[in-house]
Design an enzyme around this catalytic site. Structure first.
Site, short mmCIF file in Angstrom:
data_model
loop_
_atom_site.label_atom_id
_atom_site.label_comp_id
_atom_site.label_asym_id
_atom_site.label_seq_id
_atom_site.Cartn_x
_atom_site.Cartn_y
_atom_site.Cartn_z
N SER A 76 0.83 -1.31 -0.05
CA SER A 76 -0.09 0.03 0.03
C SER A 76 0.91 1.36 -0.01
O SER A 76 0.31 2.30 0.00
CB SER A 76 -0.95 0.19 1.23
OG SER A 76 -0.07 -0.19 2.29
N HIS A 104 -3.28 -3.64 -5.46
CA HIS A 104 -3.53 -3.04 -4.00
C HIS A 104 -5.14 -3.17 -3.79
O HIS A 104 -5.97 -2.58 -4.17
CB HIS A 104 -3.21 -1.60 -4.00
CG HIS A 104 -3.32 -1.18 -2.78
ND1 HIS A 104 -3.72 0.34 -2.43
CD2 HIS A 104 -3.18 -1.73 -1.67
CE1 HIS A 104 -3.91 0.26 -1.23
NE2 HIS A 104 -3.27 -0.62 -0.53
N GLU A 127 -6.74 -1.20 -6.88
CA GLU A 127 -5.64 -0.59 -7.75
C GLU A 127 -4.85 -1.34 -8.47
O GLU A 127 -4.10 -2.17 -7.77
CB GLU A 127 -5.09 0.51 -6.85
CG GLU A 127 -5.92 1.54 -5.95
CD GLU A 127 -5.31 2.53 -5.02
OE1 GLU A 127 -5.27 3.65 -5.32
OE2 GLU A 127 -4.51 2.10 -4.32
N ASN A 137 -4.69 5.93 -1.20
CA ASN A 137 -3.81 6.49 -0.26
C ASN A 137 -3.25 7.88 -0.13
O ASN A 137 -3.00 8.48 0.98
CB ASN A 137 -2.88 5.29 0.42
CG ASN A 137 -3.32 4.29 1.10
OD1 ASN A 137 -4.49 4.19 1.80
ND2 ASN A 137 -2.54 3.18 1.22
N1 CAA Z 1 -19.73 -13.09 3.44
C1 CAA Z 1 -20.56 -12.39 2.52
N2 CAA Z 1 -20.91 -11.35 2.90
C2 CAA Z 1 -20.72 -10.61 4.02
C3 CAA Z 1 -20.01 -11.39 5.14
C4 CAA Z 1 -19.39 -12.59 4.76
N3 CAA Z 1 -18.56 -13.29 5.45
N4 CAA Z 1 -19.67 -10.36 6.09
C5 CAA Z 1 -20.26 -9.42 5.83
N5 CAA Z 1 -21.17 -9.52 4.64
C6 CAA Z 1 -21.87 -8.86 3.94
C7 CAA Z 1 -23.00 -7.98 4.81
O1 CAA Z 1 -24.00 -9.06 4.45
C8 CAA Z 1 -23.36 -6.76 4.22
O2 CAA Z 1 -24.03 -6.96 2.92
P1 CAA Z 1 -25.46 -6.05 2.44
O3 CAA Z 1 -24.89 -4.82 2.43
O4 CAA Z 1 -25.81 -7.01 1.05
O5 CAA Z 1 -26.34 -6.27 3.61
C9 CAA Z 1 -21.92 -6.24 3.96
O6 CAA Z 1 -21.04 -7.29 3.66
C10 CAA Z 1 -21.62 -5.29 5.01
O7 CAA Z 1 -21.27 -6.21 6.35
P2 CAA Z 1 -21.99 -5.79 7.70
O8 CAA Z 1 -23.15 -5.30 7.87
O9 CAA Z 1 -21.89 -7.02 8.48
O10 CAA Z 1 -20.78 -4.72 8.36
P3 CAA Z 1 -20.91 -3.07 8.05
O11 CAA Z 1 -22.05 -2.73 7.39
O12 CAA Z 1 -20.57 -2.59 9.16
O13 CAA Z 1 -19.72 -2.77 7.02
C11 CAA Z 1 -17.47 -2.62 6.36
C12 CAA Z 1 -18.44 -3.30 7.52
C13 CAA Z 1 -17.74 -3.26 4.90
C14 CAA Z 1 -15.98 -3.07 6.67
C15 CAA Z 1 -17.49 -1.16 6.53
O14 CAA Z 1 -17.75 -0.61 7.66
C16 CAA Z 1 -16.79 -0.43 5.75
O15 CAA Z 1 -16.83 -0.50 4.31
N6 CAA Z 1 -15.82 0.29 6.20
C17 CAA Z 1 -14.88 0.99 5.56
C18 CAA Z 1 -13.66 0.03 5.42
C19 CAA Z 1 -12.49 0.68 4.43
O16 CAA Z 1 -12.44 1.95 4.50
N7 CAA Z 1 -11.55 -0.04 4.08
C20 CAA Z 1 -10.26 0.61 3.37
C21 CAA Z 1 -9.18 0.75 4.52
S1 CAA Z 1 -7.83 1.23 3.74
C22 CAA Z 1 -7.15 0.14 2.99
O17 CAA Z 1 -7.56 -1.18 3.05
C23 CAA Z 1 -6.01 0.19 2.31
C24 CAA Z 1 -4.71 0.72 2.97
O18 CAA Z 1 -3.75 0.52 2.28
C25 CAA Z 1 -4.52 1.07 4.40
#
Ligand code: CAA
Length: 285
Positions: A119, A140, A152, A190
């Site tokens: 990343s 990424h 990405e 990022n």
């Molecule tokens: N299998 C299938 N689907 C699943 C699942 C599983 N095991 N677990 C969850 N889901 C599904 C849920 O059913 C739900 O689907 P629907 O929208 O169809 O109902 C969806 O995934 C969301 O799950 P939850 O409701 O359990 O959880 P949430 O709504 O609280 O979302 C999250 C969780 C997706 C993490 C959300 O909070 C989010 O998008 N957060 C931001 C995460 C983010 O920004 N990540 C990037 C970080 S930066 C990075 O990674 C890069 C770097 O270089 C640092």
């Protein structure tokens, strides 16, 4: 360049997700971890995620079994000899990654594409440890990999057009929206996300509002799924500090400089959700 056999190095948070989505897309996947205990742990992560998908009615037990059946685990790099693509998802340490890719370069056939999930490090700095700069890209993914819709795809100065297209096609095959980027610090996400996260800490440090109110502001005011401090805890404060330091070193711009509060929290072991405490306390929840 059809990618059907995929190697994944490292089965932590990112590697397990990458292995899972590749297998769900129908690829045969081989995952390498350092020892059997880590292989078992990685397999457990994938099994748990898919198990939850079955519980939620999003996947049949039969499909889960088929996906698990397409993933094999090894402790040997030689297991990658027949792969069309090898994705690295190990620790963010340039020297360790360069050593890994140099070793893979002697094992994999000429057509194998190498990809790093870094990343923050320069993709070209890893490619130069191999003799296949034209076959080297960044892929990424975002955490949690199976749920986040983006990848990405990063090209270096040396990446060939065919390999870049094949990597983009692989990103689409595993169900992601592809954003194409050049090998520039932070790529697209990022580059923009890190200053935003650091600014949220500066706002907290300056006493603009409480952590809860900063997060509520961005969640409800901008429609983000998580507020910035919550997201910092989720990504890991140590990980964010590491990325910020690399970006500051590259750009020498204030917006990438880590606020003192971030350094203090990391120094005291408050690395976010994974350590039980960051801006919020997870032990009490
Ligand atoms: N299998 C299938 N689907 C699943 C699942 C599983 N095991 N677990 C969850 N889901 C599904 C849920 O059913 C739900 O689907 P629907 O929208 O169809 O109902 C969806 O995934 C969301 O799950 P939850 O409701 O359990 O959880 P949430 O709504 O609280 O979302 C999250 C969780 C997706 C993490 C959300 O909070 C989010 O998008 N957060 C931001 C995460 C983010 O920004 N990540 C990037 C970080 S930066 C990075 O990674 C890069 C770097 O270089 C640092």
């Amino acid at each position: 360049m059809d990618i059907n056999k995929v190697g994944v190095v490292g089965c932590g948070l990112m590697g397990s997700g990458i292995a899972q989505i590749a297998a769900q897309a129908g690829c045969d996947v081989v995952v390498r971890e350092v020892d059997q205990a880590q292989c078992d742990k990685g397999q457990g992560k994938i099994d748990k995620f898919l198990g939850k998908a079955v519980e939620k009615g999003k996947l049949s037990q039969e499909d889960k079994d088929a996906v698990m059946g397409r993933i094999s685990f090894t402790t040997e790099l030689s297991g990658f000899a027949a792969c069309d693509l090898v994705v690295e998802a190990i620790i963010e340490n340039l020297e360790i990654k360069r050593e890994l890719f140099a070793a893979l370069d002697t094992i994999c056939p000429a057509h194998t594409i190498f990809a790093t999930n870094t990343s923050s490090l320069a993709v070209g700095d890893m490619a130069s440890a191999t003799n296949r700069g034209q076959n080297f890209v960044g892929l990424h993914f975002f955490n949690p990999v199976p749920l986040m819709k983006l990848v990405e795809v990063v090209r270096t100065l040396e990446t060939s057009a065919d390999v870049f297209d094949a990597a983009c096609a692989f990103g689409e095959k595993v169900g992601k929206v592809v954003v194409r980027a050049k090998d520039s610090p932070g790529f697209v996400v990022n580059l923009l996300l890190v200053p935003y996260l650091l600014d949220s800490i500066r706002a907290l440090e300056a006493g603009v509002a409480t952590a809860e109110d900063i997060d509520a502001g961005m969640k409800l005011g901008c429609g983000h799924p998580m507020g910035p401090l919550q997201l910092l805890d989720f990504v890991g404060l140590d990980t964010t500090l590491y990325i910020a330091d690399i970006m500051f070193h590259e750009f020498k711009e204030f917006r990438y400089s880590a606020p003192p509060m971030l350094r203090r929290l990391v120094a005291s072991g408050r690395n976010g959700m994974k350590s039980g405490r960051g801006f919020y306390d997870y032990a009490r929840k």
